[in-house]
Design a protein around this motif. Structure first.
Motif, PDB file in Angstrom:
ATOM      1  N   ASN A 109       0.803  -1.302   0.093  1.00 51.48           N
ATOM      2  CA  ASN A 109      -0.129   0.016  -0.150  1.00 51.48           C
ATOM      3  C   ASN A 109       0.916   1.246  -0.107  1.00 51.48           C
ATOM      4  O   ASN A 109       0.584   2.337   0.841  1.00 51.48           O
ATOM      5  N   LEU A 110       1.833   1.316  -0.848  1.00 47.39           N
ATOM      6  CA  LEU A 110       2.828   2.431  -1.157  1.00 47.39           C
ATOM      7  C   LEU A 110       3.941   2.809   0.098  1.00 47.39           C
ATOM      8  O   LEU A 110       4.576   3.661  -0.079  1.00 47.39           O
ATOM      9  N   GLU A 157      -4.597  -7.856   4.450  1.00 39.93           N
ATOM     10  CA  GLU A 157      -5.858  -7.573   4.480  1.00 39.93           C
ATOM     11  C   GLU A 157      -6.460  -7.181   3.118  1.00 39.93           C
ATOM     12  O   GLU A 157      -5.840  -7.072   2.219  1.00 39.93           O
ATOM     13  N   ASN A 158      -7.943  -7.597   3.155  1.00 43.43           N
ATOM     14  CA  ASN A 158      -8.615  -7.548   1.870  1.00 43.43           C
ATOM     15  C   ASN A 158      -8.243  -5.983   1.425  1.00 43.43           C
ATOM     16  O   ASN A 158      -8.374  -4.877   1.849  1.00 43.43           O
ATOM     17  N   GLY A 159      -8.001  -5.855   0.117  1.00 44.37           N
ATOM     18  CA  GLY A 159      -7.783  -4.752  -0.827  1.00 44.37           C
ATOM     19  C   GLY A 159      -6.305  -4.371  -0.794  1.00 44.37           C
ATOM     20  O   GLY A 159      -5.899  -3.309  -1.490  1.00 44.37           O
ATOM     21  N   ASP A 160      -5.467  -4.795   0.058  1.00 42.31           N
ATOM     22  CA  ASP A 160      -4.040  -4.724  -0.050  1.00 42.31           C
ATOM     23  C   ASP A 160      -3.506  -4.768  -1.398  1.00 42.31           C
ATOM     24  O   ASP A 160      -3.844  -5.591  -2.203  1.00 42.31           O
ATOM     25  N   ARG A 161      -2.536  -3.931  -1.614  1.00 44.16           N
ATOM     26  CA  ARG A 161      -1.846  -3.820  -2.923  1.00 44.16           C
ATOM     27  C   ARG A 161      -0.298  -4.075  -2.638  1.00 44.16           C
ATOM     28  O   ARG A 161       0.367  -3.185  -1.691  1.00 44.16           O
ATOM     29  N   VAL A 162       0.278  -5.199  -3.158  1.00 38.65           N
ATOM     30  CA  VAL A 162       1.665  -5.630  -2.726  1.00 38.65           C
ATOM     31  C   VAL A 162       2.387  -5.455  -3.892  1.00 38.65           C
ATOM     32  O   VAL A 162       2.094  -6.026  -5.073  1.00 38.65           O
ATOM     33  N   GLU A 163       3.721  -4.905  -4.026  1.00 36.87           N
ATOM     34  CA  GLU A 163       4.580  -4.880  -4.891  1.00 36.87           C
ATOM     35  C   GLU A 163       5.753  -5.469  -4.460  1.00 36.87           C
ATOM     36  O   GLU A 163       6.411  -5.094  -3.381  1.00 36.87           O
ATOM     37  N   ILE A 164       6.476  -6.523  -5.420  1.00 35.86           N
ATOM     38  CA  ILE A 164       7.545  -7.297  -4.960  1.00 35.86           C
ATOM     39  C   ILE A 164       8.669  -7.008  -5.857  1.00 35.86           C
ATOM     40  O   ILE A 164       8.543  -7.095  -7.106  1.00 35.86           O
ATOM     41  N   LEU A 165       9.814  -6.388  -5.329  1.00 36.61           N
ATOM     42  CA  LEU A 165      10.907  -5.735  -6.277  1.00 36.61           C
ATOM     43  C   LEU A 165      12.056  -6.824  -5.924  1.00 36.61           C
ATOM     44  O   LEU A 165      12.527  -6.824  -4.860  1.00 36.61           O
ATOM     45  N   SER A 166      12.702  -7.043  -6.958  1.00 34.08           N
ATOM     46  CA  SER A 166      13.960  -7.667  -6.890  1.00 34.08           C
ATOM     47  C   SER A 166      15.013  -7.029  -7.220  1.00 34.08           C
ATOM     48  O   SER A 166      15.121  -6.308  -8.229  1.00 34.08           O
ATOM     49  N   PHE A 167      16.314  -6.969  -6.569  1.00 31.92           N
ATOM     50  CA  PHE A 167      17.360  -6.354  -6.778  1.00 31.92           C
ATOM     51  C   PHE A 167      18.304  -7.272  -7.720  1.00 31.92           C
ATOM     52  O   PHE A 167      18.519  -8.264  -7.356  1.00 31.92           O
ATOM     53  N   ILE A 168      18.667  -6.360  -8.786  1.00 28.99           N
ATOM     54  CA  ILE A 168      19.458  -7.162  -9.722  1.00 28.99           C
ATOM     55  C   ILE A 168      20.697  -6.437  -9.783  1.00 28.99           C
ATOM     56  O   ILE A 168      20.752  -5.236 -10.219  1.00 28.99           O
TER      57      ILE A 168
END
Length: 84
Positions: free
Chosen positions: A44-45, A59-70
């Motif tokens: 959620n930012l 929780e319902n409605g959560d926004r997940v961004e998964i970022l990988s270090f390259i």
């Protein structure tokens, strides 16, 4: 999942998903077979501290961004992890 009431709706890297209620960020990463050593998670930012992965429940409605270090070259890049 055992039933509809046990499910929540979240977004992972822009993709809508149904997930089990009560799961933590660490559970999500484990279920997606994503190792935590070289990833950052934005929920959620807000960037989560790695120590919070096991404590922060989704929780319902959560926004997940998964970022990988390259790594490589003079600078490391950060790219989204494609969650299958």
């Amino acid at each position: 999942m055992t039933g509809v009431q046990d499910a929540i709706h979240i977004h992972v890297n822009g993709q809508a998903r149904t997930w089990r209620s009560g799961a933590t960020v660490a559970d999500l990463l484990q279920d997606l077979e994503i190792r935590t050593e070289r990833v950052a998670v934005e929920l959620n930012l807000e960037i989560l501290d790695r120590a919070a992965f096991g404590q922060r429940r989704l929780e319902n409605g959560d926004r997940v961004e998964i970022l990988s270090f390259i790594g490589g070259g003079a600078a490391a890049r950060i790219e989204p992890v494609l969650a299958s």
